[in-house]
Design a protein around this motif. Structure first.
Motif, PDB file in Angstrom:
ATOM      1  N   HIS A   1      -2.171   5.033   1.990  1.00  9.95           N
ATOM      2  CA  HIS A   1      -1.161   5.229   0.943  1.00  9.95           C
ATOM      3  C   HIS A   1      -1.774   4.993  -0.441  1.00  9.95           C
ATOM      4  O   HIS A   1      -1.551   5.784  -1.373  1.00  9.95           O
TER       5      HIS A   1
ATOM      6  N   THR B   1       4.224   2.518   5.546  1.00  7.31           N
ATOM      7  CA  THR B   1       3.825   1.257   4.904  1.00  7.31           C
ATOM      8  C   THR B   1       5.031   0.351   4.731  1.00  7.31           C
ATOM      9  O   THR B   1       4.973  -0.848   5.035  1.00  7.31           O
TER      10      THR B   1
ATOM     11  N   GLN C   1       2.272  11.786   1.274  1.00  5.27           N
ATOM     12  CA  GLN C   1       2.297  10.466   0.630  1.00  5.27           C
ATOM     13  C   GLN C   1       3.618   9.755   0.901  1.00  5.27           C
ATOM     14  O   GLN C   1       3.638   8.549   1.140  1.00  5.27           O
TER      15      GLN C   1
ATOM     16  N   TRP D   1      -2.209   2.003   7.115  1.00  8.85           N
ATOM     17  CA  TRP D   1      -1.127   2.673   6.385  1.00  8.85           C
ATOM     18  C   TRP D   1      -1.211   2.379   4.888  1.00  8.85           C
ATOM     19  O   TRP D   1      -1.089   3.281   4.062  1.00  8.85           O
TER      20      TRP D   1
ATOM     21  N   GLY E   1      -2.591   7.946  -3.090  1.00  6.34           N
ATOM     22  CA  GLY E   1      -1.909   7.808  -4.374  1.00  6.34           C
ATOM     23  C   GLY E   1      -2.852   8.012  -5.544  1.00  6.34           C
ATOM     24  O   GLY E   1      -2.536   8.727  -6.496  1.00  6.34           O
TER      25      GLY E   1
ATOM     26  N   LEU F   1       3.463   8.403   4.417  1.00 12.73           N
ATOM     27  CA  LEU F   1       2.610   7.206   4.455  1.00 12.73           C
ATOM     28  C   LEU F   1       3.319   6.018   3.815  1.00 12.73           C
ATOM     29  O   LEU F   1       3.203   4.884   4.292  1.00 12.73           O
ATOM     30  N   GLY F   2       4.056   6.268   2.727  1.00 14.75           N
ATOM     31  CA  GLY F   2       4.816   5.205   2.077  1.00 14.75           C
ATOM     32  C   GLY F   2       5.906   4.652   2.977  1.00 14.75           C
ATOM     33  O   GLY F   2       6.134   3.436   3.006  1.00 14.75           O
TER      34      GLY F   2
END
Length: 156
Positions: A67, A26, A19, A63, A71, A22-23
């Motif tokens: 994310h 992003t 995560q 993305w 989440g 991915l964050g």
């Protein structure tokens, strides 16, 4: 039960690291529009629901979609881990899973807040609560009792 908890803690930690990556993608590669459903809402919670729904259903960035979806799954799994620890009556496991679940929830709400208001402070809070969650789950994993494998089961 201890083996299942160890696996659940480790899976949660690995998922949180994914995560985080991915964050970061992003944050670096996605320009979130300032005018989308849920942006600048008069009421925070309905805005978060609209913003996250928009991010998953209508965003053009894989993305952001990944994310947001991961989440939501992490929020569910963190509370699942909490419910797994309660029957153990292990104070450290229960405490770390409570702190972890609340930190994950807080990180998620600050992610929604970022979608709503585009304030960098929300992003910083999301990262801070992520760090609290990682710390809680790492301490929880470390504090679980070690399973002693008998020689007969090891020989099988």
């Amino acid at each position: 039960m201890t083996r299942q908890l160890r696996q659940a803690y480790l899976t949660t930690l690995i998922t949180l690291v994914v995560q985080f990556m991915l964050g970061m993608a992003t944050n670096l590669f996605v320009q979130i529009p300032t005018n989308h459903p849920g942006a600048n809402p008069p009421e925070y919670f309905s805005g978060v629901v609209q913003s996250v729904t928009w991010a998953i259903v209508h965003s053009r960035s894989i993305w952001l979609v990944l994310h947001a979806v991961l989440g939501l799954l992490i929020v569910l799994s963190s509370f699942g881990l909490l419910f797994q620890t309660v029957p153990t009556r292990n104070r450290l496991a229960i405490t770390t899973s409570v702190v972890g679940a609340l930190a994950v929830l807080a990180a998620g709400f600050n992610g929604g807040s970022y979608l709503n208001y585009h304030q960098d402070f929300s992003s910083m809070l999301m990262a801070t609560f992520f760090a609290f969650a990682i710390t809680a789950y790492a301490v929880g994993l470390w504090g679980l009792p070690r399973q002693q494998e008998s020689r007969t089961s090891a020989a099988r």
